[in-house]
Scaffold this motif. Sequence first.
Motif, mmCIF file in Angstrom:
data_model
loop_
_atom_site.group_PDB
_atom_site.id
_atom_site.type_symbol
_atom_site.label_atom_id
_atom_site.label_comp_id
_atom_site.label_asym_id
_atom_site.label_seq_id
_atom_site.Cartn_x
_atom_site.Cartn_y
_atom_site.Cartn_z
ATOM 1 N N CYS A 60 0.794 -1.232 0.000
ATOM 2 C CA CYS A 60 0.000 0.000 0.000
ATOM 3 C C CYS A 60 0.823 1.277 0.000
ATOM 4 O O CYS A 60 0.275 2.363 -0.205
ATOM 5 C CB CYS A 60 -0.962 0.002 1.186
ATOM 6 S SG CYS A 60 -0.154 0.344 2.763
ATOM 7 N N VAL A 84 -8.088 5.643 -0.748
ATOM 8 C CA VAL A 84 -6.942 6.061 -1.567
ATOM 9 C C VAL A 84 -6.518 7.463 -1.144
ATOM 10 O O VAL A 84 -7.324 8.398 -1.172
ATOM 11 C CB VAL A 84 -7.311 6.055 -3.060
ATOM 12 C CG1 VAL A 84 -6.157 6.534 -3.909
ATOM 13 C CG2 VAL A 84 -7.752 4.654 -3.483
ATOM 14 N N HIS A 105 -4.521 2.877 0.391
ATOM 15 C CA HIS A 105 -3.582 2.801 -0.715
ATOM 16 C C HIS A 105 -2.972 4.192 -0.900
ATOM 17 O O HIS A 105 -3.685 5.152 -1.177
ATOM 18 C CB HIS A 105 -4.281 2.331 -2.000
ATOM 19 C CG HIS A 105 -3.322 1.949 -3.067
ATOM 20 N ND1 HIS A 105 -2.671 0.740 -3.075
ATOM 21 C CD2 HIS A 105 -2.867 2.624 -4.142
ATOM 22 C CE1 HIS A 105 -1.866 0.680 -4.117
ATOM 23 N NE2 HIS A 105 -1.966 1.817 -4.782
ATOM 24 N N LEU A 127 -2.809 -0.210 -7.499
ATOM 25 C CA LEU A 127 -4.187 -0.011 -7.005
ATOM 26 C C LEU A 127 -5.177 -0.792 -7.868
ATOM 27 O O LEU A 127 -6.057 -1.494 -7.335
ATOM 28 C CB LEU A 127 -4.523 1.484 -7.025
ATOM 29 C CG LEU A 127 -5.989 1.880 -6.792
ATOM 30 C CD1 LEU A 127 -6.456 1.483 -5.400
ATOM 31 C CD2 LEU A 127 -6.188 3.386 -6.994
#
Lengths: 197, 197
Positions: A60, A84, A105, A127
């Motif tokens: 990540c 994200v 992420h 991702l």
Amino acid sequence: MSSTKDIDALIDLMAKLPGLGPRSARRAVLHLIRKRSLLLIPLADTLQAVAETARECLNCGNVGTTDICDICTSEKRANGELCVVEDVADLWAMERSGVFKGRYHVLGGTLSALDAVGPQELRIPRLLDRVPSEGITEVILALNATIDGQTTAHYIADNLEGQVRLTSLAQGVPIGGELDYLDDGTITAAMRARKSF
Amino acid sequence: MSSTKDIDALIDLMAKLPGLGPRSARRAVLHLIRKRSLLLIPLADTLQAVAETARECLNCGNVGTTDICDICTSEKRANGELCVVEDVADLWAMERSGVFKGRYHVLGGTLSALDAVGPQELRIPRLLDRVPSEGITEVILALNATIDGQTTAHYIADNLEGQVRLTSLAQGVPIGGELDYLDDGTITAAMRARKSF
């Protein structure tokens, strides 16, 4: 400067930290030398430890002390939600709030035509891999509300369209914020997204 | 915070440095981890070196890597002039200007009735010893132009009266200074000390 080599070198290195310049670096170094056992020695030891162990999570992009970070290895956090963010600092801010229980992420920046940052320079391909392989059901695009941040969010949304639920953070008046001090854009967003009281 | 023990400890320690708070400490630590070989490792090594070697000069209070500092051991600087400063930072500022070729004496603060700082808490007894033993002919009182600084200067002057020439730094308009931005006290001092053009 009349100090000796190591002390000068330390001042030069400290001055390279964000938020410190030559003058504040000198102040910090004098402070360190005065607080030898309380600050200088613990700081030297901790830096050495971090230098040896700190690394980016291969999954990540979070910073930790293992190849795969605590959040990515925790089964509790595999709830299908993936947040994200642009930067590790954003991830830390999110974790401090304690509101999010899923995984993260970290992109490592935003797309930028000017700076020649394309999807390959960020963690975007990874991702797109993670979404099917980790069984993600919702991707929360928590990117900064800047032009580059929003461009990046749109690019990711285009690529994940139809695969998962895509959400973004709500925009509006910050808690404790005074209307008088808010910019027009925030007030417009808050008014458009108004809800029944 | 989702980072692990060492990283958290490093952030806490960095936040104790003057000029840094929790937020800037987090930024600095992330910056360090990203610039591992360029900044983190050199900083860890240099801190370790400074922690092992840095000490106060037993003679003058300067910071260095030997019991007696380079300035006190240099025969070139034994020209009979002794510059008295409050702090090592003041000594460094003086050395950067390169104008003074004599030795220093760092008091380590100023006399302060409120904070219960008397002559014994500062390096004043040592100063009174040094004047005869090092054959000092001029003592320059380069203390800050604050009330405590000037009180301390007067106390030292009273104790050295008749033994040496006593001087203090000139007061006036700073080089590059604009009259409009100067306080009244500085303008008054500069006007009283005016000299023929």
